[in-house]
Design a protein around this motif. Structure first.
Motif, short mmCIF file in Angstrom:
data_model
loop_
_atom_site.label_atom_id
_atom_site.label_comp_id
_atom_site.label_asym_id
_atom_site.label_seq_id
_atom_site.Cartn_x
_atom_site.Cartn_y
_atom_site.Cartn_z
N LEU A 133 0.81 -1.22 0.00
CA LEU A 133 0.00 0.00 0.00
C LEU A 133 0.84 1.27 0.00
O LEU A 133 0.49 2.25 -0.63
N MET A 134 1.92 1.27 0.75
CA MET A 134 2.80 2.45 0.86
C MET A 134 1.97 3.69 1.21
O MET A 134 1.96 4.68 0.49
N LEU A 135 1.26 3.63 2.32
CA LEU A 135 0.43 4.76 2.76
C LEU A 135 1.27 6.01 2.96
O LEU A 135 2.39 5.95 3.47
N ALA A 136 0.71 7.12 2.58
CA ALA A 136 1.39 8.41 2.75
C ALA A 136 1.43 8.77 4.23
O ALA A 136 0.58 8.33 5.01
N PRO A 137 2.41 9.58 4.62
CA PRO A 137 2.45 10.03 6.02
C PRO A 137 1.16 10.76 6.40
O PRO A 137 0.48 11.34 5.54
N VAL A 138 0.84 10.71 7.68
CA VAL A 138 -0.37 11.34 8.20
C VAL A 138 0.04 12.44 9.17
O VAL A 138 0.93 12.24 10.00
N ASN A 139 -0.61 13.59 9.07
CA ASN A 139 -0.34 14.71 9.98
C ASN A 139 -1.30 14.61 11.16
O ASN A 139 -2.42 15.12 11.11
N PHE A 140 -0.86 13.94 12.22
CA PHE A 140 -1.72 13.75 13.39
C PHE A 140 -1.96 15.05 14.14
O PHE A 140 -2.98 15.19 14.80
N ASP A 141 -1.05 16.00 14.04
CA ASP A 141 -1.27 17.30 14.66
C ASP A 141 -2.47 17.99 14.02
O ASP A 141 -3.31 18.57 14.72
N ALA A 142 -2.57 17.95 12.70
CA ALA A 142 -3.70 18.55 11.99
C ALA A 142 -5.00 17.82 12.33
O ALA A 142 -6.04 18.45 12.54
N LEU A 143 -4.95 16.49 12.37
CA LEU A 143 -6.15 15.71 12.71
C LEU A 143 -6.61 16.03 14.14
O LEU A 143 -7.80 16.15 14.40
N TYR A 144 -5.64 16.17 15.04
CA TYR A 144 -5.96 16.51 16.43
C TYR A 144 -6.61 17.89 16.50
O TYR A 144 -7.62 18.08 17.19
N ALA A 145 -6.06 18.85 15.78
CA ALA A 145 -6.62 20.22 15.77
C ALA A 145 -8.04 20.21 15.20
O ALA A 145 -8.93 20.90 15.72
N GLN A 146 -8.28 19.42 14.14
CA GLN A 146 -9.62 19.31 13.57
C GLN A 146 -10.59 18.72 14.57
O GLN A 146 -11.74 19.15 14.69
N GLN A 147 -10.15 17.70 15.30
CA GLN A 147 -11.00 17.06 16.31
C GLN A 147 -11.34 18.05 17.42
O GLN A 147 -12.50 18.12 17.85
N LEU A 148 -10.37 18.84 17.87
CA LEU A 148 -10.64 19.86 18.89
C LEU A 148 -11.65 20.88 18.38
O LEU A 148 -12.57 21.28 19.12
N GLU A 149 -11.50 21.29 17.13
CA GLU A 149 -12.42 22.25 16.54
C GLU A 149 -13.84 21.69 16.47
O GLU A 149 -14.80 22.38 16.79
N ARG A 150 -13.96 20.42 16.05
CA ARG A 150 -15.29 19.77 16.01
C ARG A 150 -15.91 19.70 17.40
O ARG A 150 -17.10 19.94 17.56
N MET A 151 -15.10 19.38 18.40
CA MET A 151 -15.61 19.28 19.77
C MET A 151 -16.06 20.64 20.27
O MET A 151 -17.09 20.75 20.95
N GLN A 152 -15.31 21.70 19.96
CA GLN A 152 -15.68 23.05 20.38
C GLN A 152 -16.95 23.51 19.67
O GLN A 152 -17.82 24.11 20.28
N THR A 153 -17.07 23.19 18.39
CA THR A 153 -18.26 23.56 17.64
C THR A 153 -19.48 22.82 18.19
O THR A 153 -20.55 23.41 18.36
N ALA A 154 -19.33 21.55 18.50
CA ALA A 154 -20.42 20.76 19.06
C ALA A 154 -20.79 21.27 20.45
O ALA A 154 -21.96 21.27 20.83
N GLY A 155 -19.80 21.72 21.21
CA GLY A 155 -20.05 22.25 22.55
C GLY A 155 -20.79 23.56 22.52
O GLY A 155 -21.58 23.88 23.41
N ASN A 156 -20.57 24.36 21.48
CA ASN A 156 -21.24 25.65 21.34
C ASN A 156 -22.65 25.51 20.80
O ASN A 156 -23.46 26.41 20.92
N ALA A 157 -22.93 24.38 20.16
CA ALA A 157 -24.25 24.18 19.55
C ALA A 157 -25.29 23.76 20.58
O ALA A 157 -25.05 23.36 21.63
#
Length: 157
Positions: A133-157
């Motif tokens: 497969l030779m999967l491409a590298p993953v940016n876990f910092d970006a994924l973590y930041a997106q998850q935090l943003e989703r959680m904050q958006t869900a918390g504000n809703a």
């Protein structure tokens, strides 16, 4: 006989601590439901990757982090194979505030585990007689930041 001298330093005085204790495969699976017929078809793969992490505290300052990579590869509308690896690690982490601990467990540790998971997955797929497969590298910092943003958006809703 040696004499031990106590400096009175506490863990907080020593600052943050991080140590990788062990890396291991927690679970591994491979299924090629259309074998051997799939090998006679033209190879035009479409790859679906599902990525997940979880962590749990162990005793003391030890934590287990598990990175799960699930891959489904289809060719010609049929499933060629499904492969999954759960790559885990035990980490000693101490002296971090809550935000730093969350980032360490949610992004830094998965970054360390990913190359091992990718290698295990490639090895598994090749043993099934498919191209690596030779999967491409993953940016876990970006994924973590997106998850935090989703959680904050869900918390504000």
């Amino acid at each position: 006989m040696t004499e031990q001298v106590s400096t009175g330093a506490t863990q907080a005085d020593q600052g943050p601590q991080f140590s990788l204790q062990r890396i291991y495969v927690r679970d591994l699976s491979f299924e090629a439901p259309k074998s051997p017929e799939i090998f006679r078809q033209e190879w035009a793969p479409s790859v679906e990757l599902d990525l997940n992490t979880r962590q749990k505290p162990l005793e003391g300052d030890f934590y287990e982090v598990v990175l799960t990579l699930s891959v489904t590869v289809k060719t010609g509308g049929e499933t060629a194979f499904i492969a999954e690896v759960q790559q885990a690690g035990i980490f000693l982490i101490a002296g971090l505030d809550a935000a730093a601990m969350s980032h360490t467990l949610g992004a830094f540790c998965p970054n360390l585990l990913f190359p091992y998971a990718r290698e295990a997955l490639d090895n598994l797929v090749v043993r099934g007689s498919f191209p690596a497969l030779m999967l491409a590298p993953v940016n876990f910092d970006a994924l973590y930041a997106q998850q935090l943003e989703r959680m904050q958006t869900a918390g504000n809703a």
